[in-house]
Each structure stands twice: as structure tokens, then as C-alpha cells.
Enzyme design. Structure first.
Site, mmCIF file in Angstrom:
data_model
loop_
_atom_site.group_PDB
_atom_site.id
_atom_site.type_symbol
_atom_site.label_atom_id
_atom_site.label_comp_id
_atom_site.label_asym_id
_atom_site.label_seq_id
_atom_site.Cartn_x
_atom_site.Cartn_y
_atom_site.Cartn_z
ATOM 1 N N ASP A 63 0.841 -1.212 0.000
ATOM 2 C CA ASP A 63 0.000 0.000 0.000
ATOM 3 C C ASP A 63 0.874 1.259 0.000
ATOM 4 O OD1 ASP A 63 0.804 -0.702 2.648
ATOM 5 O OD2 ASP A 63 -0.697 0.651 3.484
ATOM 6 N N HIS A 107 2.007 -8.800 -3.870
ATOM 7 C CA HIS A 107 0.938 -7.832 -3.570
ATOM 8 C C HIS A 107 1.624 -6.493 -3.347
ATOM 9 C CE1 HIS A 107 -3.020 -6.519 -2.114
ATOM 10 N NE2 HIS A 107 -2.357 -5.811 -1.218
ATOM 11 N N ASP A 136 1.826 -17.171 -5.109
ATOM 12 C CA ASP A 136 2.405 -16.032 -5.828
ATOM 13 C C ASP A 136 1.305 -15.351 -6.639
ATOM 14 O OD1 ASP A 136 4.022 -14.202 -7.058
ATOM 15 O OD2 ASP A 136 4.842 -15.617 -8.524
ATOM 16 N N GLU A 173 2.607 -10.191 0.112
ATOM 17 C CA GLU A 173 2.867 -8.749 0.116
ATOM 18 C C GLU A 173 4.360 -8.526 0.372
ATOM 19 O OE1 GLU A 173 0.125 -6.453 2.450
ATOM 20 O OE2 GLU A 173 0.945 -4.541 1.774
HETATM 21 O O1 G3I Z 1 0.569 -12.161 17.767
HETATM 22 C C1 G3I Z 1 -0.300 -13.194 17.328
HETATM 23 C C2 G3I Z 1 0.140 -14.531 17.889
HETATM 24 O O2 G3I Z 1 0.015 -14.502 19.283
HETATM 25 C C3 G3I Z 1 -0.731 -15.635 17.280
HETATM 26 O O3 G3I Z 1 -0.275 -16.881 17.706
HETATM 27 C C4 G3I Z 1 -0.676 -15.577 15.759
HETATM 28 C C5 G3I Z 1 -1.583 -16.604 15.104
HETATM 29 O O4 G3I Z 1 -2.285 -16.089 14.022
HETATM 30 O O5 G3I Z 1 -1.075 -14.284 15.332
HETATM 31 C C6 G3I Z 1 -0.262 -13.246 15.815
HETATM 32 O O6 G3I Z 1 -0.776 -12.047 15.345
HETATM 33 C C7 G3I Z 1 -0.545 -11.755 13.991
HETATM 34 C C8 G3I Z 1 0.196 -10.445 13.937
HETATM 35 O O7 G3I Z 1 0.314 -10.023 12.619
HETATM 36 C C9 G3I Z 1 1.583 -10.604 14.556
HETATM 37 O O8 G3I Z 1 2.486 -9.671 14.119
HETATM 38 C C10 G3I Z 1 -1.883 -11.679 13.275
HETATM 39 O O9 G3I Z 1 -2.463 -12.951 13.203
HETATM 40 C C11 G3I Z 1 -1.678 -11.122 11.891
HETATM 41 O O10 G3I Z 1 -2.924 -10.915 11.282
HETATM 42 C C12 G3I Z 1 -0.920 -9.825 11.955
HETATM 43 O O11 G3I Z 1 -0.599 -9.430 10.671
HETATM 44 C C13 G3I Z 1 -0.210 -8.073 10.468
HETATM 45 C C14 G3I Z 1 -1.022 -7.540 9.299
HETATM 46 O O12 G3I Z 1 -0.574 -6.243 8.968
HETATM 47 C C15 G3I Z 1 -2.510 -7.463 9.599
HETATM 48 O O13 G3I Z 1 -2.759 -6.587 10.621
HETATM 49 C C16 G3I Z 1 1.262 -8.085 10.131
HETATM 50 O O14 G3I Z 1 2.031 -8.411 11.293
HETATM 51 C C17 G3I Z 1 1.695 -6.710 9.626
HETATM 52 O O15 G3I Z 1 3.007 -6.812 9.158
HETATM 53 C C18 G3I Z 1 0.760 -6.251 8.509
HETATM 54 O O16 G3I Z 1 1.137 -4.968 8.136
HETATM 55 C C19 G3I Z 1 0.534 -4.428 6.968
HETATM 56 C C20 G3I Z 1 -0.008 -3.065 7.346
HETATM 57 O O17 G3I Z 1 -1.040 -3.221 8.278
HETATM 58 C C21 G3I Z 1 -0.461 -2.280 6.126
HETATM 59 N N1 G3I Z 1 0.558 -2.232 5.124
HETATM 60 C C22 G3I Z 1 0.986 -3.546 4.702
HETATM 61 C C23 G3I Z 1 1.563 -4.313 5.857
HETATM 62 C C24 G3I Z 1 2.119 -5.657 5.429
HETATM 63 O O18 G3I Z 1 1.154 -6.614 5.150
HETATM 64 O O1 9MR Z 2 -3.399 -3.736 0.073
HETATM 65 C C1 9MR Z 2 -3.677 -3.919 1.443
HETATM 66 C C2 9MR Z 2 -2.453 -4.436 2.160
HETATM 67 O O2 9MR Z 2 -1.432 -3.473 2.120
HETATM 68 C C3 9MR Z 2 -2.783 -4.820 3.585
HETATM 69 O O3 9MR Z 2 -1.710 -5.509 4.171
HETATM 70 C C4 9MR Z 2 -4.014 -5.705 3.629
HETATM 71 C C5 9MR Z 2 -4.451 -6.017 5.047
HETATM 72 O O4 9MR Z 2 -4.786 -4.864 5.733
HETATM 73 O O5 9MR Z 2 -5.078 -5.114 2.961
HETATM 74 C C6 9MR Z 2 -4.821 -4.864 1.601
HETATM 75 O O6 9MR Z 2 -5.961 -4.285 1.045
HETATM 76 C C7 9MR Z 2 -7.029 -5.157 0.815
HETATM 77 C C8 9MR Z 2 -8.131 -4.948 1.822
HETATM 78 O O7 9MR Z 2 -7.707 -5.275 3.120
HETATM 79 C C9 9MR Z 2 -9.347 -5.775 1.460
HETATM 80 N N1 9MR Z 2 -9.770 -5.486 0.100
HETATM 81 C C10 9MR Z 2 -8.744 -5.742 -0.883
HETATM 82 C C11 9MR Z 2 -7.523 -4.893 -0.601
HETATM 83 C C12 9MR Z 2 -6.420 -5.207 -1.609
HETATM 84 O O8 9MR Z 2 -6.729 -4.738 -2.822
#
Ligand code: G3I
Ligand code: 9MR
Length: 564
Positions: A170, A490, A536, A545
Site C-alpha cells: 500500500d 501484492h 504467488d 505482500e
Molecule cells: O501475535 C499473534 C500470535 O500470538 C498468534 O499466535 C498468531 C496466530 O495467528 O497471530 C499473531 O498475530 C498476527 C500479527 O500479525 C503478529 O504480528 C496476526 O495474526 C496477523 O494478522 C498480523 O498481521 C499483520 C497484518 O498487517 C494485519 O494486521 C502483520 O504483522 C503486519 O506486518 C501487517 O502490516 C501491513 C499493514 O497493516 C499495512 N501495510 C501492509 C503491511 C504488510 O502486510
Molecule cells: O493492500 C492492502 C495491504 O497493504 C494490507 O496488508 C491488507 C491487510 O490490511 O489489505 C490490503 O488491502 C485489501 C483490503 O484489506 C481488502 N480489500 C482488498 C484490498 C487489496 O486490494
């Protein structure tokens, strides 16, 4: 006919898994063959002559605790002559090479990727080649979101917050993740000063008196400075559009951008990295005045956090009170002991003020965990262990780190891929390649630095081999490297630029059995197995991503290995 198609599909998937980027003559070399085979059924050929090169021996067979699959581990460390080779087993062939400095290309590409994802400036063809593009997101007209107002910046205030790196797939800019990414790369720079001090990535700043790694982090540090409210020292959690943009190029994005809510986590991460940067840029003639500004910013941020110790970023709750609703990345973190520890540590190193030493002691971690955006204590530990190893604070940290590193070593002898990480389902999840494999690798490299025990270094190399191809899917997970790497991350920039190849040098998130992107079952995940839950596909944000924190982990890990 069906049989023909079947065998075509099977041979398309490599059954020999090894580091596709390259191995150095003197390192331990392992390959993994799917299924149980005899060593005599595996051979190595010289790629040019087709002659047998030899050197293969059976290490052992293994059964995966994750999938029950049986595999054969082959050792070919005896192959020490530089060259291009092919490993052959039955009808499967996998090319590889042995050469000096095999990882330097990945290290350089991983750092260069940060230039490619800069926002707010034109990315020029002379540095970026095909991936050049005009400016997007100037961010000179950013609105203060109602969640973020202060008496100094009332509702409707417009601020300028240009530059910095796009976070990930993003186009938003998040303080928690940016601070961590910079902090880890600066930490690697401190450890591998000679290597990173001369690594040239060919960016506009190359050729000034500052190493390219520092120049690159400075591009994001300068943005980060603008995320502090000068009125009270608090730091906005993120700069974002209300919702994610479509898959279009930056110049075609026109949604309003906001700075949103101050948070304790963002403010402490900011304090830590500004203090660290103030120390490292002290006296730097290319950026006059920066060190002093960063120092003041760090102190003001720390002070704000002391007065707001529980300003959690909780997006759903904010959306109940403020408009417009914000639905982009959360980076929520309700446990900031580690952020306090890192910030107090860096401020102590910067100022030598004993108060910060005692704050750090108060927030010492109980055990070691590898660094991630949500868990930054390791960044503090690394500083104590290498800058102030005699301090009382450092003593338990050393025991913790070595206990952690030892626990990784014990996993290798039974591992399906001869790796310290990836042997338990817990090691897989969103961003696991950076978070589990690279960050654990960095911890092992610190253990090696502290003890000179070569087992830690060998273990770290095994994790690098995993990322670069010796794994359950057969992907080299860094774009643009290896014989089989992601083509459809992604990543809005890679997807919208009209070029087939993705931006090079990017580490994808990796296998994630959570499959949070696949509620409707539409994505072509091959499996739900923890280490195979990767696709992929450009829509797979949960497994495919890319993100600056993971790339920073890649830079720190692979760069450090390349420096040895
Ligand atoms: O901490 C728990 C752990 O206790 C548990 O056992 C495990 C099982 O699922 O989950 C862990 O939490 C996870 C967390 O990341 C840990 O860092 C969540 O499930 C998982 O959904 C979460 O994912 C994060 C994701 O955003 C969704 O919020 C990623 O770390 C984080 O790197 C990612 O960041 C995104 C930004 O929001 C938006 N930009 C893109 C970026 C990369 O995807
Ligand atoms: O592109 C978004 C990515 O950077 C985030 O990690 C992810 C989870 O928050 O969300 C992606 O955006 C998606 C959204 O959550 C749901 N609709 C589709 C979007 C991707 O096109």
C-alpha cells in the site's frame, strides 16, 4: 493425455530444493530432495561441460512435523570449486552456483529496493532503470485528522509531511513500521560498519560523504521528523488515506491524506530511532543540523510518552468517534514495554543520562525474542550487548540471547530443511520470512559475534538458504533473484507499472496458514500446511505482500552474512 499433463505439472515443480542464489566455496552446503532417495540417485554436473562434479553424500532423511512429508537431505560441502552446476535426481534438475561473495547481490538489491519505493520524489531511470516513475503523493497538503488535533493544530490544519518510503503493497506511511525498519538497518550498520559503510547502491546521494545505507535511511528519517506535533512532542501513528488505494500508480492517486491519532507506541519508536540517528549522524556534514534536531525530537517524544503511557492505537474504536473512518493498516500494539526499553536504551547511549539507564532496566525483557515491528526489545538488547557489555543491564540480556540461540541450534539435527527456524507451525504466519527467518538469523549472528562460536554462524546461513530456495515451496522468496522467485507480489507499484517483472530485491511475506486474504476461497493457495501456505498471486496480501520491515530484516541479515 492426462498422464502427460500430470507429469508436466510435476516436473514444473522443482523437487530439489537448495539455495538458488549461490553458495561460497567453503560453506556447508545442503540440498533437500522431496521423498526418500539414495545418495547414488543424486548427482552434480558441471553446467558447462555436463561432466559429473561429484561431492554428494547422504546427510539423513527427515519427516516433516508440519506435513508428514518425507525428504532426503544431501550434503555437498565437498564441492568447493567455483562454478555453475546442476543437481540432478531422476528427471529433476536444479541449477546452482558456487562462488565467492554469493550474497552480495541480494544484500545490495534489498537495500536498493528502498530507493525504488521512495515516495514524494521522482524515481529516476538512471538509478531505477525500468522501474523509474514520476512523483506521486507529494504529501505537502496533509490534513490533521479529527483524532489527531491539538491546541497547536486544531481541526482543519494542513501540514506538510513529504518524502519517506511507502510502507508495503500500500501507499501509506506508518511510524511504527518505519521506525523499526530504520532502527534495524542502523543497528546492522553499527555492527558491519566497514561493509555497509562502503556498500554502494547507486542512488542520487551516492558519492556524497555519507554511506548509501545512511543516506537511504535519512530519506525516511526526514519524513519521520515531520510526524511529530511540534506543539506537544507527540507523534502521529500514521499518514494515510482513509481507505486503501486501488492498484494504480502513485501519480494517479488523488484521495486526501491525513495524519491520524498520536500513539504511545509510535512516539516511543520515534524517540528510539531519532536518538539512534542523532548519535550516528553527529557531525555529518551532508546533513548539517540533523543530529541536533533529532536529539530534541527524541527527548520531546519521550517526554510525551511519559505523560501518555496508554495512548493505544485502536482503529475500530477511533472510527466510532471520528470521521472519516480509517481502514488502512493498524500496526496496533498494546504492549509497549519493549518500546520503552528500546527508547530508553537509545536515549542513554545518546545522552549518558543515568535516568535512561534506570528506565531501560525497569523495562528489561524477561526473555529474548527476535525483533519485529511489534517487538523491538531485541534492538535495545543488541545495543547493550555490543556498546555497553559491562553494564549490569547487559548481563541477563547476554544469557537470554544465548539461550535463545542455543534453542535454535538444537532444532537443526531433526529439521526437514536443516534449518534452525521453520520447524514448528508457530514459525509461519504473516511476514514470517522476515520475522522468523531473517530476524532469528540476525540474533544468531549476534550470538556468533559475542562468542565466536561458529555453530551460530552456520545456523544463520541455513536460514538464509531457506529464504533463497531450500524450503517447502521451492521459491527463492526475494524478487529478481534465484531460478524461481515471486512474479506477482501484492505490491501496487509492481502491479500497476506495466512491467512484467516485479520490483527487484523485495522479500515477500511468505507462507501463512492464516490465509486472512482468502475468506472466499478464491486464491490459488496450493495448501493450508504451515510451510506451503503461500501463493504467488497479486491479491494475496497475507502471503505475498512486501513491506519495508521485512526488507529491513533482509538487509540486516543478508548484508551481515555478505560482510563476513
Ligand atoms: O501475535 C499473534 C500470535 O500470538 C498468534 O499466535 C498468531 C496466530 O495467528 O497471530 C499473531 O498475530 C498476527 C500479527 O500479525 C503478529 O504480528 C496476526 O495474526 C496477523 O494478522 C498480523 O498481521 C499483520 C497484518 O498487517 C494485519 O494486521 C502483520 O504483522 C503486519 O506486518 C501487517 O502490516 C501491513 C499493514 O497493516 C499495512 N501495510 C501492509 C503491511 C504488510 O502486510
Ligand atoms: O493492500 C492492502 C495491504 O497493504 C494490507 O496488508 C491488507 C491487510 O490490511 O489489505 C490490503 O488491502 C485489501 C483490503 O484489506 C481488502 N480489500 C482488498 C484490498 C487489496 O486490494
Amino acid at each position: 493425455m492426462i498422464l502427460g499433463l500430470l507429469s508436466l505439472a510435476m516436473s514444473a515443480q522443482a523437487q530439489i530444493r537448495l539455495n538458488q542464489v549461490g553458495m561460497s566455496p567453503d560453506e556447508e552446503k545442503t540440498a533437500v530432495v522431496e521423498g526418500v532417495v539414495k545418495a547414488s540417485q543424486v548427482s552434480i554436473l558441471n553446467a558447462q561441460t555436463g561432466k559429473k562434479a561429484g561431492g554428494v553424500r547422504l546427510l539423513r532423511t527427515a519427516t516433516s512435523p508440519l506435513s508428514g512429508k518425507r525428504r532426503t537431505l544431501i550434503d555437498f560441502s565437498r564441492l568447493t570449486a567455483e562454478g555453475d552446476y546442476v543437481m540432478v535426481s531422476g528427471r529433476h534438475r536444479q541449477p546452482f552456483s558456487v562462488r565467492r561473495q554469493p550474497l552480495s547481490g541480494v544484500a545490495k538489491g534489498a537495500l536498493k529496493a528502498f530507493y525504488l519505493v521512495r515516495s514524494g520524489m521522482p524515481v529516476e531511470a538512471r538509478y531505477a532503470g525500468a522501474w523509474s516513475r514520476p512523483t506521486g503523493h507529494p504529501d505537502t497538503h496533509v490534513l490533521v485528522h479529527p483524532s489527531a488535533v491539538s491546541p497547536g493544530r486544531p481541526a482543519g490544519t494542513v501540514v506538510s509531511s513529504p518524502g519517506g518510503w511507502y510502507d508495503a503493497g500500500d501507499y501509506n506511511k506508518y511510524v511504527v513500521n518505519s521506525s523499526y525498519a530504520i532502527g534495524l538497518m542502523l543497528c546492522a550498520y553499527e555492527q558491519c560498519h566497514d561493509y555497509f559503510g562502503t556498500l554502494c547502491t547507486d542512488i542520487p546521494e551516492s558519492g556524497n560523504g555519507t554511506p548509501d545505507l545512511l543516506d537511504e535511511t535519512m530519506y525516511n528519517l526526514q519524513w519521520l521528523l515531520t510526524m511529530q506535533d511540534p506543539w506537544d512532542g507527540g507523534v502521529y501513528h500514521k499518514l494515510t488515506t482513509p481507505g486503501f488505494e486501488a492498484f494504480v500508480m502513485p501519480a494517479d492517486c488523488h484521495q486526501a491524506r491525513y495524519v491520524v491519532a498520536k500513539s504511545t507506541a509510535a512516539t516511543l519508536d520515534f524517540a528510539a530511532v531519532m536518538a539512534q540517528a542523532a548519535r550516528l549522524f553527529e557531525g555529518n556534514g551532508d546533513y548539517p543540523g540533523f543530529a541536533a534536531a533529532a536529539r530534541n525530537a527524541a527527548l520531546a517524544a519521550y517526554h510525551w510518552a511519559m505523560e501518555h503511557p496508554q495512548a493505544w492505537y485502536r482503529q475500530d474504536e477511533l472510527n466510532r468517534h471520528f470521521k472519516p473512518a480509517v481502514t488502512t493498516g493498524e500496526y496496533g500494539d498494546g504492549n509497549v514495554g519493549d518500546e520503552w526499553f528500546w527508547a530508553a536504551t537509545e536515549l542513554y547511549l545518546l545522552t549518558a543520562d543515568e535516568q535512561f539507564m534506570s528506565d531501560a532496566a525497569k523495562h528489561q525483557p524477561a526473555r529474548f525474542s527476535p525483533s519485529s515491528w511489534a517487538s523491538v526489545a531485541a534492538l535495545g538488547s543488541y545495543e547493550w550487548l555490543t556498546q555497553c557489555p559491562e553494564a549490569d543491564v547487559a548481563q541477563p540480556l547476554r544469557r537470554q540471547l544465548l539461550a535463545y540461540a542455543d534453542s535454535l541450534l538444537t532444532a537443526i539435527p531433526a529439521s526437514s530443511f536443516q534449518t534452525p527456524s521453520g520447524n514448528s507451525a508457530r514459525d509461519f504466519g504473516w511476514g514470517c520470512l522476515g520475522g522468523s527467518f531473517c530476524s532469528s538469523g540476525v540474533a544468531l549472528l549476534f550470538a556468533h559475534r559475542l562468542t565466536a562460536d561458529s555453530r551460530y554462524l552456520a545456523a544463520a546461513r541455513h536460514n538464509a538458504d531457506y529464504i533463497l530456495g531450500r524450503n517447502a515451496t521451492g521459491y527463492c522468496y526475494v524478487t529478481g533473484f534465484g531460478t524461481h522467485s515471486p512474479m506477482h507480489p501484492h505490491h501496487r507499484l509492481s502491479a500497476a507499472d506495466g512491467i512484467d517483472a516485479p520490483f527487484p530485491g523485495l522479500l515477500v511475506g511468505g507462507p501463512n496458514p492464516g490465509q486472512q486474504d482468502n475468506g472466499d476461497g478464491r486464491l490459488p493457495y496450493p495448501s493450508r500446511l504451515p510451510d506451503e501456505s503461500y501463493t504467488d498471486h497479486a491479491d494475496s496480501y497475507a502471503s505475498n505482500e512486501i513491506a519495508i520491515n521485512w526488507n529491513a530484516e533482509l538487509v540486516a541479515f543478508i548484508g551481515w552474512l555478505a560482510s563476513l
